[in-house]
Scaffold this motif. Structure first.
Motif, PDB file in Angstrom:
ATOM      1  N   GLY A 279       6.554  -3.679 -12.988  1.00  0.00           N
ATOM      2  CA  GLY A 279       5.329  -3.362 -12.269  1.00  0.00           C
ATOM      3  C   GLY A 279       5.588  -2.945 -10.837  1.00  0.00           C
ATOM      4  O   GLY A 279       5.018  -1.970 -10.351  1.00  0.00           O
ATOM      5  N   ILE A 280       6.462  -3.670 -10.129  1.00  0.00           N
ATOM      6  CA  ILE A 280       6.713  -3.343  -8.724  1.00  0.00           C
ATOM      7  C   ILE A 280       7.455  -2.014  -8.598  1.00  0.00           C
ATOM      8  O   ILE A 280       7.216  -1.236  -7.676  1.00  0.00           O
ATOM      9  CB  ILE A 280       7.493  -4.480  -8.018  1.00  0.00           C
ATOM     10  CG1 ILE A 280       7.442  -4.314  -6.506  1.00  0.00           C
ATOM     11  CG2 ILE A 280       8.918  -4.564  -8.484  1.00  0.00           C
ATOM     12  CD1 ILE A 280       6.076  -4.506  -5.915  1.00  0.00           C
ATOM     13  N   ARG A 281       8.338  -1.717  -9.548  1.00  0.00           N
ATOM     14  CA  ARG A 281       9.050  -0.435  -9.481  1.00  0.00           C
ATOM     15  C   ARG A 281       8.109   0.722  -9.805  1.00  0.00           C
ATOM     16  O   ARG A 281       8.155   1.779  -9.165  1.00  0.00           O
ATOM     17  CB  ARG A 281      10.240  -0.451 -10.437  1.00  0.00           C
ATOM     18  CG  ARG A 281      11.349  -1.417 -10.016  1.00  0.00           C
ATOM     19  CD  ARG A 281      12.659  -1.106 -10.706  1.00  0.00           C
ATOM     20  NE  ARG A 281      12.570  -1.236 -12.154  1.00  0.00           N
ATOM     21  CZ  ARG A 281      12.822  -2.353 -12.835  1.00  0.00           C
ATOM     22  NH1 ARG A 281      13.158  -3.458 -12.173  1.00  0.00           N
ATOM     23  NH2 ARG A 281      12.743  -2.384 -14.148  1.00  0.00           N
ATOM     24  N   MET A 282       7.221   0.528 -10.794  1.00  0.00           N
ATOM     25  CA  MET A 282       6.253   1.571 -11.097  1.00  0.00           C
ATOM     26  C   MET A 282       5.297   1.773  -9.927  1.00  0.00           C
ATOM     27  O   MET A 282       4.911   2.904  -9.609  1.00  0.00           O
ATOM     28  CB  MET A 282       5.471   1.194 -12.356  1.00  0.00           C
ATOM     29  CG  MET A 282       6.260   1.333 -13.648  1.00  0.00           C
ATOM     30  SD  MET A 282       6.704   3.034 -14.035  1.00  0.00           S
ATOM     31  CE  MET A 282       5.097   3.728 -14.407  1.00  0.00           C
ATOM     32  N   GLY A 326      -5.376   7.486   1.455  1.00  0.00           N
ATOM     33  CA  GLY A 326      -5.085   6.172   0.882  1.00  0.00           C
ATOM     34  C   GLY A 326      -4.813   6.199  -0.605  1.00  0.00           C
ATOM     35  O   GLY A 326      -4.720   5.137  -1.231  1.00  0.00           O
ATOM     36  N   LEU A 327      -4.671   7.391  -1.198  1.00  0.00           N
ATOM     37  CA  LEU A 327      -4.454   7.468  -2.644  1.00  0.00           C
ATOM     38  C   LEU A 327      -3.190   6.723  -3.070  1.00  0.00           C
ATOM     39  O   LEU A 327      -3.166   6.087  -4.125  1.00  0.00           O
ATOM     40  CB  LEU A 327      -4.358   8.936  -3.090  1.00  0.00           C
ATOM     41  CG  LEU A 327      -5.667   9.717  -3.223  1.00  0.00           C
ATOM     42  CD1 LEU A 327      -5.392  11.121  -3.740  1.00  0.00           C
ATOM     43  CD2 LEU A 327      -6.639   9.001  -4.142  1.00  0.00           C
ATOM     44  N   GLY A 328      -2.133   6.802  -2.273  1.00  0.00           N
ATOM     45  CA  GLY A 328      -0.878   6.124  -2.621  1.00  0.00           C
ATOM     46  C   GLY A 328      -1.046   4.624  -2.754  1.00  0.00           C
ATOM     47  O   GLY A 328      -0.771   4.050  -3.821  1.00  0.00           O
ATOM     48  N   PRO A 329      -1.510   3.931  -1.693  1.00  0.00           N
ATOM     49  CA  PRO A 329      -1.728   2.483  -1.807  1.00  0.00           C
ATOM     50  C   PRO A 329      -2.750   2.104  -2.868  1.00  0.00           C
ATOM     51  O   PRO A 329      -2.595   1.090  -3.546  1.00  0.00           O
ATOM     52  CB  PRO A 329      -2.224   2.103  -0.407  1.00  0.00           C
ATOM     53  CG  PRO A 329      -1.684   3.156   0.498  1.00  0.00           C
ATOM     54  CD  PRO A 329      -1.682   4.419  -0.317  1.00  0.00           C
ATOM     55  N   VAL A 330      -3.821   2.911  -3.028  1.00  0.00           N
ATOM     56  CA  VAL A 330      -4.840   2.594  -4.034  1.00  0.00           C
ATOM     57  C   VAL A 330      -4.241   2.641  -5.431  1.00  0.00           C
ATOM     58  O   VAL A 330      -4.453   1.737  -6.254  1.00  0.00           O
ATOM     59  CB  VAL A 330      -6.033   3.569  -3.929  1.00  0.00           C
ATOM     60  CG1 VAL A 330      -6.991   3.363  -5.104  1.00  0.00           C
ATOM     61  CG2 VAL A 330      -6.773   3.372  -2.617  1.00  0.00           C
ATOM     62  N   ALA A 331      -3.466   3.700  -5.733  1.00  0.00           N
ATOM     63  CA  ALA A 331      -2.838   3.833  -7.054  1.00  0.00           C
ATOM     64  C   ALA A 331      -1.852   2.690  -7.296  1.00  0.00           C
ATOM     65  O   ALA A 331      -1.828   2.088  -8.379  1.00  0.00           O
ATOM     66  CB  ALA A 331      -2.137   5.179  -7.168  1.00  0.00           C
ATOM     67  N   ALA A 332      -1.024   2.380  -6.296  1.00  0.00           N
ATOM     68  CA  ALA A 332      -0.045   1.302  -6.439  1.00  0.00           C
ATOM     69  C   ALA A 332      -0.743  -0.039  -6.617  1.00  0.00           C
ATOM     70  O   ALA A 332      -0.298  -0.891  -7.405  1.00  0.00           O
ATOM     71  CB  ALA A 332       0.864   1.263  -5.215  1.00  0.00           C
ATOM     72  N   CYS A 333      -1.850  -0.232  -5.913  1.00  0.00           N
ATOM     73  CA  CYS A 333      -2.598  -1.483  -6.018  1.00  0.00           C
ATOM     74  C   CYS A 333      -3.171  -1.663  -7.421  1.00  0.00           C
ATOM     75  O   CYS A 333      -3.166  -2.766  -7.968  1.00  0.00           O
ATOM     76  CB  CYS A 333      -3.715  -1.479  -4.980  1.00  0.00           C
ATOM     77  SG  CYS A 333      -4.528  -3.074  -4.764  1.00  0.00           S
ATOM     78  N   ARG A 334      -3.635  -0.575  -8.030  1.00  0.00           N
ATOM     79  CA  ARG A 334      -4.171  -0.668  -9.386  1.00  0.00           C
ATOM     80  C   ARG A 334      -3.078  -1.059 -10.380  1.00  0.00           C
ATOM     81  O   ARG A 334      -3.328  -1.841 -11.303  1.00  0.00           O
ATOM     82  CB  ARG A 334      -4.808   0.663  -9.788  1.00  0.00           C
ATOM     83  CG  ARG A 334      -6.069   0.963  -9.013  1.00  0.00           C
ATOM     84  CD  ARG A 334      -6.820   2.143  -9.574  1.00  0.00           C
ATOM     85  NE  ARG A 334      -8.025   2.385  -8.788  1.00  0.00           N
ATOM     86  CZ  ARG A 334      -8.967   3.260  -9.112  1.00  0.00           C
ATOM     87  NH1 ARG A 334      -8.833   3.977 -10.220  1.00  0.00           N
ATOM     88  NH2 ARG A 334     -10.026   3.427  -8.351  1.00  0.00           N
ATOM     89  N   LEU A 399      11.264  -6.833  -4.960  1.00  0.00           N
ATOM     90  CA  LEU A 399      11.211  -5.638  -4.114  1.00  0.00           C
ATOM     91  C   LEU A 399      12.569  -4.952  -4.060  1.00  0.00           C
ATOM     92  O   LEU A 399      13.319  -5.054  -3.088  1.00  0.00           O
ATOM     93  CB  LEU A 399      10.744  -6.010  -2.706  1.00  0.00           C
ATOM     94  CG  LEU A 399       9.249  -6.227  -2.533  1.00  0.00           C
ATOM     95  CD1 LEU A 399       8.940  -6.699  -1.127  1.00  0.00           C
ATOM     96  CD2 LEU A 399       8.496  -4.946  -2.828  1.00  0.00           C
ATOM     97  N   LYS A 400      12.896  -4.261  -5.137  1.00  0.00           N
ATOM     98  CA  LYS A 400      14.108  -3.449  -5.183  1.00  0.00           C
ATOM     99  C   LYS A 400      13.738  -2.069  -5.723  1.00  0.00           C
ATOM    100  O   LYS A 400      14.228  -1.620  -6.750  1.00  0.00           O
ATOM    101  CB  LYS A 400      15.165  -4.096  -6.072  1.00  0.00           C
ATOM    102  CG  LYS A 400      15.624  -5.457  -5.552  1.00  0.00           C
ATOM    103  CD  LYS A 400      16.615  -6.082  -6.504  1.00  0.00           C
ATOM    104  CE  LYS A 400      17.046  -7.455  -6.011  1.00  0.00           C
ATOM    105  NZ  LYS A 400      17.997  -8.113  -6.940  1.00  0.00           N
ATOM    106  N   PRO A 401      12.786  -1.404  -5.040  1.00  0.00           N
ATOM    107  CA  PRO A 401      12.317  -0.126  -5.571  1.00  0.00           C
ATOM    108  C   PRO A 401      13.379   0.946  -5.496  1.00  0.00           C
ATOM    109  O   PRO A 401      14.153   1.019  -4.556  1.00  0.00           O
ATOM    110  CB  PRO A 401      11.135   0.217  -4.656  1.00  0.00           C
ATOM    111  CG  PRO A 401      11.464  -0.470  -3.370  1.00  0.00           C
ATOM    112  CD  PRO A 401      12.180  -1.731  -3.755  1.00  0.00           C
ATOM    113  N   GLY A 402      13.391   1.766  -6.513  1.00  0.00           N
ATOM    114  CA  GLY A 402      14.287   2.910  -6.531  1.00  0.00           C
ATOM    115  C   GLY A 402      13.722   3.940  -7.466  1.00  0.00           C
ATOM    116  O   GLY A 402      13.232   3.620  -8.536  1.00  0.00           O
TER     117      GLY A 402
END
Length: 426
Positions: A279-282, A326-334, A399-402
């Motif tokens: 989930g965090i990587r997506m 804010g589309l980026g944070p909104v999409a990630a939040c969903r 939190l190891k996004p890539g």
């Protein structure tokens, strides 16, 4: 059952959203911004009232039937006995809270609101029994059928360009009403016992209300600015903001669909840590992709508004530009909301939604008197950004996004969707 439920969520919910969007676009082009603002406020109140007004009976009914093998017939009968009282209470609350807006409607419009509330609540209550019995096909019909009816009923008015707000609300209510007989019959199908299990009602409410409140808070985050605008600045400003939000949803539907699939995957997974890591990587990937998309929407907003909504909604350009940032944070939040609920932490998700709602309200209180619909857009983005940052803290251990890992996760989710379709026989 989870695989089929995932299919229902992914297809029925996505289809529902697209049908709603098409209907909203048609209504926006026919109604004035003022009329569209009143329409947005009223139907938002219907959806919010229906979510919390059924006291979580839908969710708890599904759980009781699926997990404890309780007969659906007695639970449906008991729920339908409670339905009139719940509908009356919800209607009274909506008419009281929207006294000025609903007071401007004719008798036809007011009757339409009552039909919409009672019919929507009836369908949501019945959906719990359908889910509990793994009756995915009929759940899909109950979910997307009324929206399809709305679109079919509205389309002829696009040709004549003549539709009143009262009639638009009647179409909205009747769209739900016409599906009640079929969905009710399907809920009782193959049931030998129809005697209402009244003794189970306290249990249904007790176990389902928290989940209903969570859904209410999540939806209210996107609507609080609309209600604030309606009260402080009038229906025209509310209509411009509502239009900007509807356009932004065109781009956010992909995030919503993936979030719902991730919810199903997290619910099925025995390893909450692995589900959280995916989930965090997506969400990291969605943050990047939708931030880039948001930048494009920002520059194309004047063209998008003119093509989709028409010249009367030119005032929706700036709210759309603010929301697009804010589309980026909104999409990630969903995405992370879906994972959080899927791993069995709806209370934490509700708490995060409440924090976002408070921040949203605070920004709206300051910004709307200064910048009207732009201020509502600022409040929405601020609330969603706050939720995303809290989610990041909650999932800080993953939190190891890539980008490479996220692309691998896309393949995983794609395979899950494909497997779900095969298991459901599609």
């Amino acid at each position: 059952m989870i695989a089929r439920s995932a299919l229902t969520i992914f297809l029925a919910k996505t289809a529902t959203r697209f049908l709603q969007l098409f209907t909203f676009v048609i209504l926006a082009r026919i109604l004035s911004p003022h009329g569209f603002g009143d329409y947005g406020v009223i139907i938002s109140a219907v959806f919010l009232g229906g979510l919390v007004g059924n006291l979580g009976i839908r969710q708890s009914t599904a759980r009781l039937i699926a997990r404890e093998d309780y007969a659906a017939g007695p639970l449906v009968s008991a729920s339908l006995l409670a339905w009139p009282a719940l509908s009356v209470a919800t209607c009274v609350a909506i008419f009281w809270l929207l006294d000025e807006t609903i007071g401007r409607l004719s008798s036809l419009g007011q009757v339409a609101v009552i039909i919409a509330v009672t019919s929507f609540m009836h369908l949501t209550i019945i959906q719990g029994a359908l889910l509990g019995q793994s009756n995915i096909r009929d759940f899909s019909i109950a979910e997307s059928g009324p929206r399809f009816a709305h679109l079919v009923f509205v389309l002829p008015f696009l040709l004549v360009q003549d539709l009143t707000l009262d009639l638009a609300l009647m179409i909205f209510g009747v769209g739900f009403l016409v599906f009640i007989p079929y969905v009710t019959i399907m809920a009782y199908r193959n049931q030998a016992d129809f005697f209402p299990a009244i003794s189970q009602l306290p249990r249904l409410v007790g176990s389902g209300f928290v989940f209903a409140a969570s859904l209410f808070l999540v939806m209210l985050q996107g609507r609080i600015g609309l209600f604030f605008l309606q009260g402080a600045e009038g229906a025209t400003q509310a209509g411009l903001y509502f239009a900007a939000q509807r356009v932004s949803e065109i781009f956010l539907d992909t995030a919503t669909a993936v979030a719902l699939v991730l919810f199903a995957e997290a619910a099925r997974s025995k390893d909450a840590g692995a589900a959280s890591a995916i989930g965090i990587r997506m969400s990291s990937l969605f943050l990047i992709v939708f931030s880039i998309l948001g930048a494009a929407v920002y520059f194309l907003a004047p063209l998008v508004v003119e093509v989709v909504l028409g010249a009367p909604f030119a005032g929706a350009v700036e709210p759309l530009q603010i929301v697009s940032l804010g589309l980026g944070p909104v999409a990630a939040c969903r995405v992370l909301t879906g994972v959080m609920t899927g791993i069995g932490k709806p209370n934490a998700s509700s708490a995060i939604a409440l924090v976002g709602l408070v921040i949203n309200f605070g920004v709206c209180a300051v910004a709307i008197p200064l910048w009207q619909s732009n201020g509502a857009a600022m409040g929405f983005v601020a609330g969603q950004l706050a939720c995303y940052l809290i989610y990041l803290y909650f999932f800080r251990g993953y939190l190891k996004p890539g980008l490479h890992c996220a692309l691998q996760d896309i393949c995983i989710i794609s395979r899950r969707i494909r497997d779900t379709l095969k298991r459901a026989g599609v």
